[in-house]
Design an enzyme around this catalytic site. Structure first.
Site, PDB file in Angstrom:
ATOM      1  N   PHE A   1       1.559 -17.769  10.865  1.00  0.00           N
ATOM      2  CA  PHE A   1       1.508 -17.605   9.412  1.00  0.00           C
ATOM      3  C   PHE A   1       2.852 -17.096   8.948  1.00  0.00           C
ATOM      4  O   PHE A   1       3.448 -16.203   9.551  1.00  0.00           O
ATOM      5  CB  PHE A   1       0.335 -16.733   8.941  1.00  0.00           C
TER       6      PHE A   1
ATOM      7  N   SER B   1       8.562  -6.042   3.072  1.00  0.00           N
ATOM      8  CA  SER B   1       7.497  -5.262   2.425  1.00  0.00           C
ATOM      9  C   SER B   1       7.198  -5.833   1.036  1.00  0.00           C
ATOM     10  O   SER B   1       6.064  -5.798   0.566  1.00  0.00           O
ATOM     11  CB  SER B   1       7.909  -3.801   2.295  1.00  0.00           C
TER      12      SER B   1
ATOM     13  N   SER C   1       3.411 -13.492 -10.034  1.00  0.00           N
ATOM     14  CA  SER C   1       2.587 -13.490  -8.818  1.00  0.00           C
ATOM     15  C   SER C   1       1.537 -14.605  -8.848  1.00  0.00           C
ATOM     16  O   SER C   1       1.096 -15.073  -7.807  1.00  0.00           O
ATOM     17  CB  SER C   1       1.920 -12.131  -8.637  1.00  0.00           C
TER      18      SER C   1
ATOM     19  N   ARG D   1       0.850  12.263  41.433  1.00  0.00           N
ATOM     20  CA  ARG D   1       2.147  12.917  41.595  1.00  0.00           C
ATOM     21  C   ARG D   1       1.986  14.407  41.888  1.00  0.00           C
ATOM     22  O   ARG D   1       1.206  15.094  41.211  1.00  0.00           O
ATOM     23  CB  ARG D   1       2.936  12.720  40.290  1.00  0.00           C
TER      24      ARG D   1
ATOM     25  N   PHE E   1      -1.001  21.136  35.679  1.00  0.00           N
ATOM     26  CA  PHE E   1      -0.148  21.892  34.745  1.00  0.00           C
ATOM     27  C   PHE E   1      -0.671  21.765  33.317  1.00  0.00           C
ATOM     28  O   PHE E   1      -0.923  20.651  32.835  1.00  0.00           O
ATOM     29  CB  PHE E   1       1.301  21.413  34.834  1.00  0.00           C
ATOM     30  N   GLN E   2      -0.821  22.888  32.665  1.00  0.00           N
ATOM     31  CA  GLN E   2      -1.451  22.876  31.339  1.00  0.00           C
ATOM     32  C   GLN E   2      -0.654  22.069  30.310  1.00  0.00           C
ATOM     33  O   GLN E   2      -1.228  21.489  29.395  1.00  0.00           O
ATOM     34  CB  GLN E   2      -1.656  24.307  30.834  1.00  0.00           C
TER      35      GLN E   2
ATOM     36  N   ASN F   1       0.866  19.302  30.812  1.00  0.00           N
ATOM     37  CA  ASN F   1       0.442  17.902  30.957  1.00  0.00           C
ATOM     38  C   ASN F   1      -0.994  17.721  30.474  1.00  0.00           C
ATOM     39  O   ASN F   1      -1.332  16.712  29.850  1.00  0.00           O
ATOM     40  CB  ASN F   1       0.579  17.436  32.412  1.00  0.00           C
TER      41      ASN F   1
ATOM     42  N   ARG G   1       6.802  11.077  28.892  1.00  0.00           N
ATOM     43  CA  ARG G   1       7.109  12.446  29.329  1.00  0.00           C
ATOM     44  C   ARG G   1       6.357  12.787  30.613  1.00  0.00           C
ATOM     45  O   ARG G   1       6.884  13.462  31.490  1.00  0.00           O
ATOM     46  CB  ARG G   1       6.777  13.440  28.214  1.00  0.00           C
TER      47      ARG G   1
ATOM     48  N   GLU H   1       3.036  -6.212   9.922  1.00  0.00           N
ATOM     49  CA  GLU H   1       1.874  -6.384   9.026  1.00  0.00           C
ATOM     50  C   GLU H   1       1.745  -5.260   8.006  1.00  0.00           C
ATOM     51  O   GLU H   1       0.645  -4.800   7.720  1.00  0.00           O
ATOM     52  CB  GLU H   1       0.559  -6.448   9.822  1.00  0.00           C
TER      53      GLU H   1
HETATM   54  O1  GRA Z   1      -2.567  -8.798 -10.949  1.00  0.00           O
HETATM   55  P1  GRA Z   1      -1.966  -9.974 -10.283  1.00  0.00           P
HETATM   56  O2  GRA Z   1      -2.661 -11.260 -10.530  1.00  0.00           O
HETATM   57  O3  GRA Z   1      -0.461 -10.044 -10.445  1.00  0.00           O
HETATM   58  O4  GRA Z   1      -2.212  -9.744  -8.722  1.00  0.00           O
HETATM   59  C1  GRA Z   1      -1.725  -8.576  -8.089  1.00  0.00           C
HETATM   60  C2  GRA Z   1      -2.817  -7.968  -7.267  1.00  0.00           C
HETATM   61  O5  GRA Z   1      -4.043  -7.984  -7.945  1.00  0.00           O
HETATM   62  C3  GRA Z   1      -0.743  -9.090  -7.042  1.00  0.00           C
HETATM   63  O6  GRA Z   1      -1.502  -9.242  -5.838  1.00  0.00           O
HETATM   64  C4  GRA Z   1      -2.862  -8.871  -6.051  1.00  0.00           C
HETATM   65  N1  GRA Z   1      -3.346  -8.144  -4.882  1.00  0.00           N
HETATM   66  C5  GRA Z   1      -4.412  -8.473  -4.174  1.00  0.00           C
HETATM   67  N2  GRA Z   1      -5.282  -9.459  -4.294  1.00  0.00           N
HETATM   68  C6  GRA Z   1      -6.288  -9.542  -3.404  1.00  0.00           C
HETATM   69  C7  GRA Z   1      -2.763  -7.059  -4.329  1.00  0.00           C
HETATM   70  N3  GRA Z   1      -3.475  -6.667  -3.249  1.00  0.00           N
HETATM   71  C8  GRA Z   1      -4.495  -7.515  -3.146  1.00  0.00           C
HETATM   72  C9  GRA Z   1      -5.573  -7.659  -2.236  1.00  0.00           C
HETATM   73  N4  GRA Z   1      -5.734  -6.819  -1.224  1.00  0.00           N
HETATM   74  N5  GRA Z   1      -6.437  -8.673  -2.409  1.00  0.00           N
HETATM   75  C10 GRA Z   1       0.407  -8.158  -6.788  1.00  0.00           C
HETATM   76  O7  GRA Z   1      -0.149  -6.890  -6.513  1.00  0.00           O
HETATM   77  P2  GRA Z   1       0.709  -5.575  -6.615  1.00  0.00           P
HETATM   78  O8  GRA Z   1      -0.166  -4.432  -6.294  1.00  0.00           O
HETATM   79  O9  GRA Z   1       1.475  -5.568  -7.901  1.00  0.00           O
HETATM   80  O10 GRA Z   1       1.749  -5.820  -5.397  1.00  0.00           O
HETATM   81  P3  GRA Z   1       3.122  -5.138  -5.038  1.00  0.00           P
HETATM   82  O11 GRA Z   1       3.301  -3.864  -5.781  1.00  0.00           O
HETATM   83  O12 GRA Z   1       4.185  -6.150  -5.070  1.00  0.00           O
HETATM   84  O13 GRA Z   1       2.906  -4.840  -3.472  1.00  0.00           O
HETATM   85  C11 GRA Z   1       2.140  -3.903  -2.972  1.00  0.00           C
HETATM   86  C12 GRA Z   1       2.352  -3.761  -1.442  1.00  0.00           C
HETATM   87  C13 GRA Z   1       3.705  -3.148  -1.099  1.00  0.00           C
HETATM   88  C14 GRA Z   1       1.235  -2.850  -0.983  1.00  0.00           C
HETATM   89  C15 GRA Z   1       2.240  -5.154  -0.774  1.00  0.00           C
HETATM   90  O14 GRA Z   1       3.274  -5.996  -1.172  1.00  0.00           O
HETATM   91  C16 GRA Z   1       2.203  -5.105   0.724  1.00  0.00           C
HETATM   92  O15 GRA Z   1       1.142  -4.948   1.303  1.00  0.00           O
HETATM   93  N6  GRA Z   1       3.375  -5.266   1.389  1.00  0.00           N
HETATM   94  C17 GRA Z   1       3.463  -5.323   2.806  1.00  0.00           C
HETATM   95  C18 GRA Z   1       3.636  -6.726   3.226  1.00  0.00           C
HETATM   96  C19 GRA Z   1       3.295  -6.974   4.655  1.00  0.00           C
HETATM   97  O16 GRA Z   1       2.330  -6.462   5.195  1.00  0.00           O
HETATM   98  N7  GRA Z   1       4.093  -7.821   5.260  1.00  0.00           N
HETATM   99  C20 GRA Z   1       3.869  -8.222   6.555  1.00  0.00           C
HETATM  100  C21 GRA Z   1       4.077  -9.671   6.629  1.00  0.00           C
HETATM  101  S1  GRA Z   1       3.270 -10.498   7.908  1.00  0.00           S
HETATM  102  C22 GRA Z   1       3.820  -9.879   9.322  1.00  0.00           C
HETATM  103  O17 GRA Z   1       4.428  -8.876   9.455  1.00  0.00           O
HETATM  104  C23 GRA Z   1       3.544 -10.676  10.478  1.00  0.00           C
HETATM  105  C24 GRA Z   1       4.770 -10.921  11.218  1.00  0.00           C
HETATM  106  C25 GRA Z   1       4.559 -11.135  12.630  1.00  0.00           C
HETATM  107  C26 GRA Z   1       3.574 -12.175  12.874  1.00  0.00           C
HETATM  108  O18 GRA Z   1       3.818 -13.324  12.519  1.00  0.00           O
HETATM  109  O19 GRA Z   1       2.553 -11.799  13.502  1.00  0.00           O
END
Ligand code: GRA
Length: 385
Positions: A123, A132, A178, A267, A277-278, A280, A336, A363
């Site tokens: 994905f 983020s 969005s 060990r 050893f406490q 640990n 450790r 994530e």
């Molecule tokens: O009101 P709207 O229509 O504009 O919609 C907003 C909100 O209602 C819009 O998104 C909607 N929304 C949701 N809809 C359904 C928000 N959360 C949900 C939900 N849970 N379900 C924008 O919302 P917002 O609150 O204004 O968003 P924001 O302030 O831009 O962001 C908030 C936040 C920082 C928490 C969010 O962007 C976030 O969770 N960021 C982290 C991103 C993340 O986890 N990235 C990881 C990417 S995947 C990954 O790492 C995998 C890589 C390795 C692999 O491939 O395995």
């Protein structure tokens, strides 16, 4: 309230432990050293139904639920944090969204092959300037006849270079903010798709890479849900993939504790087992308390999903945050206890240590989890949807 696992779950946990001990543990260090992607083991897990737990039988799943999958994921992760990633690519970050938002044809077309691991999934959310801040992503999918033309660059995508299918998030209409983001299922063998691998500190048998989409022609049925539904799909999908991070973190933390106990009993220094050893003992007790807390939060979040609460962002964040902290603390404590042997590649603790920190990054970082939780507490933004 019942804190016990039923007989079926206990049997699944034991079977997964045996599978991991036999198929994963003996090879995990070598795979990591050689950056080897164990596709054959992922295929076996697919055949055993590991990726189809929350999937109805009509689509080839076992329908045993999210809690069952979290338990399997913890056991697998105890052997290899890298192999854990497949729970997300083959199910939580792909299939669950297809089941929730796809048409009957789309479900039949993609779900069985992904959960069997006949096809490898990935994905693609993150971009060089959108980590983020998901909404900052720049990929676009422009309407072209019935279909779309996809352009953009994704990075840090697990299994990118092996993937047959990708869930890709791109803007179909930037002017809508969005609400202009859409979700697509992209055939990774399409013309215009190219990938490259990235190197990293840990989780090295889970290849991570970049994907470039250059004028990739998508058929109309690549669109998942309506145009503009991408933002809802991406955040609800992250709320499922974070569950596997929580159980994965618990699994690696447990592996750290297991290795520490074993070493404490083997060990000897100053004429006695170092477990005497406490200092640990304190480390072991602290590790077990953190692991148990993270595991209970993970089970709770998974159980809620089995009750149909797939929007349980708060509880999933609590689990992911606590597990991320637990695993990094446990890997440091294990280091450790094992001392120089922990630091050497002779024991797997060095690998656990390198793998652990990912759970505070991937994530949604630890800070993002805290932000979501605090904004919910303050009433600024409700976490559960
Ligand atoms: O009101 P709207 O229509 O504009 O919609 C907003 C909100 O209602 C819009 O998104 C909607 N929304 C949701 N809809 C359904 C928000 N959360 C949900 C939900 N849970 N379900 C924008 O919302 P917002 O609150 O204004 O968003 P924001 O302030 O831009 O962001 C908030 C936040 C920082 C928490 C969010 O962007 C976030 O969770 N960021 C982290 C991103 C993340 O986890 N990235 C990881 C990417 S995947 C990954 O790492 C995998 C890589 C390795 C692999 O491939 O395995």
């Amino acid at each position: 309230m019942d804190f016990g696992l039923n007989e079926e779950l206990v049997a699944m946990k034991e079977a997964a432990r045996t599978f991991t001990e036999k198929e994963i543990v003996p090879h995990a260090d070598k795979w990591d050293e050689e950056h080897h992607f164990p596709k054959d083991v992922i295929k076996k897990m697919g055949e055993l139904g590991y990726f189809g737990c929350p999937v109805p039988e009509d689509y080839g799943g076992t329908d045993v639920g999210f809690l069952a999958q979290a338990i399997l994921c913890e056991e697998v992760s105890r052997g290899s944090s890298s192999v854990r990633v497949a729970f997300n690519t083959q199910c939580l970050g792909t299939v669950v969204s297809i089941l929730r938002h796809g048409t009957e044809e789309q479900k039949q077309k993609w779900v069985p092959d992904l959960i069997n691991a006949e096809k490898i999934g990935c994905f693609a959310i993150t971009e060089p300037n959108a980590g983020s801040d998901v909404l900052a992503l720049k990929a676009t999918a422009k309407k072209d006849g019935d279909g779309y033309i996809l352009n953009g660059s994704k990075t840090w995508i697990s299994f990118a270079s092996h993937a047959d299918l990708a869930m890709v998030y791109a803007y179909t209409d930037r002017s809508q903010g969005s609400r202009g983001m859409s979700a697509f299922v992209v055939d990774m063998h399409s013309e215009g798709v190219s990938t490259s691998n990235l190197d990293k500190l840990g989780t090295r048998s889970s290849p991570t890479g970049e994907i470039s989409f250059e004028d990739v022609r998508l058929p109309a049925d690549a669109l998942l849900g309506p145009e503009g539904a991408g933002v809802k799909i991406v955040f609800s999908s992250l709320n499922q993939t974070r569950l596997s991070c929580a159980s994965g973190g618990v699994g690696v933390a447990q592996a750290c504790l297991d290795a520490s106990i074993q070493y404490c009993l083997e060990r000897e220094q100053f004429g006695k087992q170092i477990g005497q050893f406490q200092m640990n003992q304190a480390l072991l007790a602290e590790m077990s308390a953190e692991i148990e807390a993270a595991r209970l939060l993970t089970y709770k979040a998974a159980w809620q999903k089995d009750q149909g609460q797939l929007g349980n962002v708060r509880e999933t964040c609590l689990a992911k945050y606590t597990a991320g902290m637990a695993v990094t603390h446990c890997s440091e404590k294990a280091m450790r206890i094992l001392g120089a042997y922990g630091y050497s590649t002779e024991y797997p603790v060095a690998r656990y240590y390198r793998d652990a920190i990912l759970y505070q990054i991937v994530e949604g970082t630890t800070n993002v989890q805290k932000m979501i939780l605090a904004q919910d507490l303050l009433g600024y933004r409700k976490a559960n949807r």
